[in-house]
Write a protein that holds these residues in place. Structure first.
Motif, PDB file in Angstrom:
ATOM      1  N   LEU A  74       0.832  -1.207   0.000  1.00  0.00           N
ATOM      2  CA  LEU A  74       0.000   0.000   0.000  1.00  0.00           C
ATOM      3  C   LEU A  74       0.866   1.256   0.000  1.00  0.00           C
ATOM      4  O   LEU A  74       0.515   2.271  -0.631  1.00  0.00           O
ATOM      5  CB  LEU A  74      -0.928  -0.012   1.216  1.00  0.00           C
ATOM      6  CG  LEU A  74      -1.985  -1.131   1.233  1.00  0.00           C
ATOM      7  CD1 LEU A  74      -2.792  -1.072   2.522  1.00  0.00           C
ATOM      8  CD2 LEU A  74      -2.906  -1.037   0.025  1.00  0.00           C
ATOM      9  N   LEU A  75       2.000   1.186   0.693  1.00  0.00           N
ATOM     10  CA  LEU A  75       2.928   2.317   0.658  1.00  0.00           C
ATOM     11  C   LEU A  75       3.472   2.516  -0.758  1.00  0.00           C
ATOM     12  O   LEU A  75       3.583   3.656  -1.236  1.00  0.00           O
ATOM     13  CB  LEU A  75       4.074   2.081   1.644  1.00  0.00           C
ATOM     14  CG  LEU A  75       5.152   3.175   1.702  1.00  0.00           C
ATOM     15  CD1 LEU A  75       4.547   4.508   2.129  1.00  0.00           C
ATOM     16  CD2 LEU A  75       6.280   2.757   2.661  1.00  0.00           C
ATOM     17  N   ALA A  76       3.790   1.417  -1.433  1.00  0.00           N
ATOM     18  CA  ALA A  76       4.257   1.512  -2.821  1.00  0.00           C
ATOM     19  C   ALA A  76       3.185   2.124  -3.715  1.00  0.00           C
ATOM     20  O   ALA A  76       3.479   2.948  -4.590  1.00  0.00           O
ATOM     21  CB  ALA A  76       4.655   0.124  -3.334  1.00  0.00           C
ATOM     22  N   ALA A  77       1.911   1.740  -3.498  1.00  0.00           N
ATOM     23  CA  ALA A  77       0.818   2.312  -4.291  1.00  0.00           C
ATOM     24  C   ALA A  77       0.681   3.809  -4.033  1.00  0.00           C
ATOM     25  O   ALA A  77       0.434   4.601  -4.959  1.00  0.00           O
ATOM     26  CB  ALA A  77      -0.491   1.593  -3.961  1.00  0.00           C
ATOM     27  N   THR A  78       0.862   4.220  -2.775  1.00  0.00           N
ATOM     28  CA  THR A  78       0.784   5.651  -2.451  1.00  0.00           C
ATOM     29  C   THR A  78       1.899   6.422  -3.145  1.00  0.00           C
ATOM     30  O   THR A  78       1.676   7.505  -3.712  1.00  0.00           O
ATOM     31  CB  THR A  78       0.870   5.847  -0.931  1.00  0.00           C
ATOM     32  OG1 THR A  78      -0.167   5.084  -0.290  1.00  0.00           O
ATOM     33  CG2 THR A  78       0.712   7.310  -0.567  1.00  0.00           C
ATOM     34  N   MET A  79       3.121   5.899  -3.079  1.00  0.00           N
ATOM     35  CA  MET A  79       4.243   6.556  -3.746  1.00  0.00           C
ATOM     36  C   MET A  79       4.028   6.592  -5.261  1.00  0.00           C
ATOM     37  O   MET A  79       4.386   7.560  -5.932  1.00  0.00           O
ATOM     38  CB  MET A  79       5.543   5.817  -3.419  1.00  0.00           C
ATOM     39  CG  MET A  79       5.975   5.903  -1.948  1.00  0.00           C
ATOM     40  SD  MET A  79       6.323   7.597  -1.398  1.00  0.00           S
ATOM     41  CE  MET A  79       4.805   7.959  -0.495  1.00  0.00           C
ATOM     42  N   LEU A  80       3.441   5.520  -5.813  1.00  0.00           N
ATOM     43  CA  LEU A  80       3.157   5.490  -7.245  1.00  0.00           C
ATOM     44  C   LEU A  80       2.155   6.580  -7.620  1.00  0.00           C
ATOM     45  O   LEU A  80       2.336   7.296  -8.621  1.00  0.00           O
ATOM     46  CB  LEU A  80       2.613   4.111  -7.639  1.00  0.00           C
ATOM     47  CG  LEU A  80       2.159   3.957  -9.098  1.00  0.00           C
ATOM     48  CD1 LEU A  80       3.336   4.124 -10.050  1.00  0.00           C
ATOM     49  CD2 LEU A  80       1.490   2.592  -9.302  1.00  0.00           C
ATOM     50  N   ALA A  81       1.095   6.708  -6.813  1.00  0.00           N
ATOM     51  CA  ALA A  81       0.101   7.747  -7.088  1.00  0.00           C
ATOM     52  C   ALA A  81       0.734   9.136  -7.019  1.00  0.00           C
ATOM     53  O   ALA A  81       0.465  10.009  -7.855  1.00  0.00           O
ATOM     54  CB  ALA A  81      -1.062   7.633  -6.098  1.00  0.00           C
ATOM     55  N   ALA A  82       1.597   9.365  -6.014  1.00  0.00           N
ATOM     56  CA  ALA A  82       2.260  10.665  -5.885  1.00  0.00           C
ATOM     57  C   ALA A  82       3.176  10.931  -7.077  1.00  0.00           C
ATOM     58  O   ALA A  82       3.228  12.057  -7.598  1.00  0.00           O
ATOM     59  CB  ALA A  82       3.050  10.717  -4.578  1.00  0.00           C
ATOM     60  N   ALA A  83       3.895   9.905  -7.518  1.00  0.00           N
ATOM     61  CA  ALA A  83       4.793  10.073  -8.655  1.00  0.00           C
ATOM     62  C   ALA A  83       4.018  10.409  -9.925  1.00  0.00           C
ATOM     63  O   ALA A  83       4.415  11.289 -10.706  1.00  0.00           O
ATOM     64  CB  ALA A  83       5.625   8.803  -8.853  1.00  0.00           C
ATOM     65  N   LEU A  84       2.885   9.733 -10.147  1.00  0.00           N
ATOM     66  CA  LEU A  84       2.095   9.986 -11.348  1.00  0.00           C
ATOM     67  C   LEU A  84       1.446  11.369 -11.298  1.00  0.00           C
ATOM     68  O   LEU A  84       1.362  12.074 -12.320  1.00  0.00           O
ATOM     69  CB  LEU A  84       1.023   8.898 -11.503  1.00  0.00           C
ATOM     70  CG  LEU A  84       1.557   7.480 -11.776  1.00  0.00           C
ATOM     71  CD1 LEU A  84       0.413   6.469 -11.772  1.00  0.00           C
ATOM     72  CD2 LEU A  84       2.307   7.425 -13.096  1.00  0.00           C
ATOM     73  N   TRP A  85       0.989  11.776 -10.109  1.00  0.00           N
ATOM     74  CA  TRP A  85       0.396  13.122  -9.974  1.00  0.00           C
ATOM     75  C   TRP A  85       1.435  14.209 -10.229  1.00  0.00           C
ATOM     76  O   TRP A  85       1.186  15.176 -10.950  1.00  0.00           O
ATOM     77  CB  TRP A  85      -0.202  13.267  -8.575  1.00  0.00           C
ATOM     78  CG  TRP A  85      -0.639  14.673  -8.277  1.00  0.00           C
ATOM     79  CD1 TRP A  85      -1.729  15.327  -8.766  1.00  0.00           C
ATOM     80  CD2 TRP A  85       0.039  15.604  -7.430  1.00  0.00           C
ATOM     81  NE1 TRP A  85      -1.776  16.607  -8.274  1.00  0.00           N
ATOM     82  CE2 TRP A  85      -0.703  16.813  -7.447  1.00  0.00           C
ATOM     83  CE3 TRP A  85       1.199  15.536  -6.651  1.00  0.00           C
ATOM     84  CZ2 TRP A  85      -0.318  17.929  -6.720  1.00  0.00           C
ATOM     85  CZ3 TRP A  85       1.578  16.645  -5.927  1.00  0.00           C
ATOM     86  CH2 TRP A  85       0.834  17.828  -5.962  1.00  0.00           C
TER      87      TRP A  85
END
Length: 697
Positions: A529-540
């Motif tokens: 879930l932390l990886a998914a959060t970082m992924l969302a931040a990177a894409l944003w």
């Protein structure tokens, strides 16, 4: 980026093919890790694994359990291994040259044998690993000398020694036109060497002998040959035949074997010739290709193709496939020319068909190499499950409008949702196959069971028929203008639909994350879930920096991407928490071959359920039937014990059970009566009425 995403989707397929292609470079596992018994005492046994040069064993994959209900083992104390950074398991300890450990136990007086279950796994330095090994070890506890050392020597022959024809019975019957069933039965207190069993016939016989399917043996410290696989119990063997002539006739079969009396004499090699009458059957050519014109084969192959086509067609309705198909629905709705629609359909179909071909070749190659692989096997790998969860989450974010990569999705040069080109269409077909693998639609079970036992050419045709069924709706829409004309015209509604279609992607990501959590525990799930959060931040941030591109903004995107990758890597390194099926649940017990055999010996009715967390059909049956109060009451009324086997992670015992019922994957449901008799295989989709009819005579 497109190559990275494509590699993620096909990782399990390519790695499977690579492992199978290098199988010839490996030693047989029993030569790479020979087992021996160094010493036996009244309260301990010393076990040694030899380890060949260029090979190693994992410490954390080594375990020893007792198969004697009355024998208790002390916790296993393994020596320290050499620290090693493993690409699959992270920081581990390994053994080279040898592994020696002492197993301490307590056993009641009069215990004749110690039965141990050895579990271990190792790899070769060339980068290829063996599947987990699971062997039974039988150690005699006979008399002891003054030092407490058990005596394993041979006594001279005495009057109680049986004649060889009484000590070892050899029987055979004709299973069908293409197989023989043999039974080799040692008398009580005698055993047969597994590796001394061989079969032969004359060159002019009406059939050639295939590779015999031998049952699991027990490993025994034999004074003559060392620790070797033997049979103390009857060995039931299936011997395939390759017919040279179709007419009925007789076959002279010679059986070679050798055995011993426990703590007594060993017999010289023996042989017995049996005359068997074979019915008429189909032939196999000298080149080994199946004669598909033979009526018997057509009766199995053609229905399997039809069932595969229907099963692939129904896969389009499965919840695991519907999110991906939303891509194609939108793309076809936007196709403004017949040629454009045909291009969409053909490239999507090529992605589906090539992926099914790769999946089929990978599974069949691994099965032929002796590994028990089945439908959905790639979702037993946490890296695939976690990677797909992040991929689905990223697709959902794109469809929600968080980011827009170039002119479309993931830098593929064309948009999958707006201006999808050949690459995007092909990738969508690949992704549809990857997410379809945990689903088992009606009709698929019988078709895949045929594929996993048939000649590889016929098997591959079944996989391709599955792919054709999955792609068929879009082929029809692409090539039949009348159907395409019924699709709604493009308009503003498509943006709204795209946003709504993001939610099936999120739900699929949630399901995959849940499976990952069962494989890697709550800590692994938190890191994912932390990886998914970082992924969302990177894409944003990637989308935001388009307005003012600069080196600092790009560095932030890179840093967030690195954090996402690091979190995912840390999640993969979390220890596996063990089977998700506990020893006992609300209305079930954990499956084991030993528990099933115990209940069958007692005459207790048994219902066996083989499941996995990534199996959608399994979860539907559990919610609707198997985990309900009504089913629990039905079990009580029928006096039936409910055993559940968890195949979320690879389990050799469950894989062997699936093979026993010619089932390529889960779910598998089998009911055993209250007494002798074969288990009855139930449909893959259950209702309470089906279970009542099966459990209540």
């Amino acid at each position: 980026m497109n190559r990275i995403v494509l590699c993620l989707a096909l990782l399990s397929l390519s790695s499977a093919s690579a492992r199978a292609a290098s199988e010839a470079d490996l030693l047989p596992v029993d030569q790479a890790y020979p087992i021996s018994i160094d010493a036996v005492r009244t309260d301990s046994v010393r076990i040694r694994w030899g380890i060949a040069d260029g090979y190693y064993l994992y410490k954390h994959r080594t375990a020893i359990e007792s198969d004697n209900p009355e024998v208790t083992l002390e916790p296993l104390q393994l020596p320290a291994g050499k620290p090693y950074r493993d690409e699959f398991f992270g920081d581990v300890e390994t053994y080279r040259k040898e592994l020696v450990t002492t197993v301490r136990f307590s056993a009641p007086d009069g215990t004749g044998h110690l039965l141990l279950r050895l579990q271990y796994q190792g790899c070769a330095d060339i980068g290829i690993c063996y599947p987990p090994q699971n062997k039974r070890l039988r150690i005699p506890l006979t008399t002891t000398d003054t030092d407490g050392m058990a005596v394993l020597g041979l006594d001279a022959a005495d009057d109680s020694t049986l004649r060889e024809q009484d000590a070892f019975r050899v029987e055979a019957i004709v299973g069908d036109a293409g197989s023989l069933l043999l039974k080799l039965t040692p008398a009580e207190g005698y055993y047969l060497y597994r590796d001394k069993i061989a079969f032969s016939t004359s060159q002019d016989a009406i059939a050639e002998l295939g590779k015999a399917k031998l049952p699991e043996a027990v490993w025994y410290p034999d004074p003559e040959f060392g620790t070797v696989p033997v049979y103390f119990e009857p060995a039931e063997i299936v011997l395939p035949l390759q017919r040279k002539r179709t007419k009925a006739g007789t076959l002279q079969l010679t059986v070679n074997y050798q055995g011993c009396k426990e703590n007594g004499i060993c017999y010289p090699p023996m042989k017995k010739t049996l005359t068997l009458g074979l019915p008429a059957g189909s032939t196999v050519s000298d080149a080994g290709a199946v004669d598909t014109k033979a009526p018997a084969m057509l009766l199995q192959w053609l229905p399997a193709l039809l069932l595969a086509l229907l099963g692939g067609l129904i896969l389009n309705l499965m919840p695991c496939v519907l999110p991906v198909l939303s891509f194609k629905a939108m793309a076809l709705a936007k196709a403004n020319t017949p040629g454009h629609a045909r291009s969409h359909a053909l490239w999507y179909t090529s992605g589906v068909m090539s992926s099914f071909a790769a999946l089929g070749i990978g599974v069949l190659a691994l099965r032929s190499a002796g590994q028990a692989m089945g439908w959905g096997f790639q979702l037993q790998q946490p890296i695939i499950v976690g990677g797909l969860a992040l991929l689905m989450f990223g697709i959902g974010l794109m469809m929600s409008g968080l980011f827009n990569w170039g002119s479309g999705f993931a830098g593929m040069g064309q948009s999958l949702t707006e201006k999808s080109g050949p690459t995007g269409d092909f990738f969508t077909g690949v992704l549809a196959v990857v997410v379809a693998s945990p689903c088992t639609a009606p009709f698929m079970g019988s078709a895949l069971a045929f594929a996993f036992t048939a000649h590889w050419l016929l098997a591959l045709s079944v996989f391709l028929a599955l792919g054709l069924g999955l792609a068929l709706p879009f082929l029809l829409i692409g090539f039949l203008p009348g159907l395409a004309g019924r699709l709604p015209k493009p308009g503003a509604w498509m943006d709204t639909l795209k946003h709504w279609l993001a939610y099936p992607m999120y739900l699929t990501a949630v399901w995959l994350a849940w499976v990952f959590g069962n494989q890697k525990g709550v800590d692994g799930l938190a890191l994912l879930l932390l990886a998914a959060t970082m992924l969302a931040a990177a894409l944003w941030w990637f989308e935001r920096q388009k307005l003012n591109p600069n080196l600092r903004a790009k560095a932030i995107v890179l840093a967030l991407g690195v954090l996402a990758a690091a979190s995912f890597g840390a999640a993969l390194q979390q220890a596996q928490p063990g089977a998700t099926i506990s020893t006992q649940g609300k209305n079930y017990e954990a499956f084991s071959p030993q528990r099933l055999a115990e209940l069958r010996a007692q005459g207790t009715p048994v219902f066996v359920d083989m499941t996995a967390d990534w199996c959608i059909t399994c979860k539907v049956n559990e919610k609707a039937v198997l985990h309900t109060d009504a089913f629990t009451q039905l079990l009580r009324e029928a006096g039936t014990v409910y055993l559940v086997g968890d195949w979320t992670n690879q389990d050799p015992a469950i894989s062997a059970y699936l093979d026993q019922y010619d089932t390529p994957g889960v779910p598998l449901y089998v009911v055993y009566p209250n007494g002798p008799g074969e288990g009855k295989k139930l449909p893959q989709l259950l209702t309470l009425d089906i279970m009542r009819d099966a459990l209540v005579p």
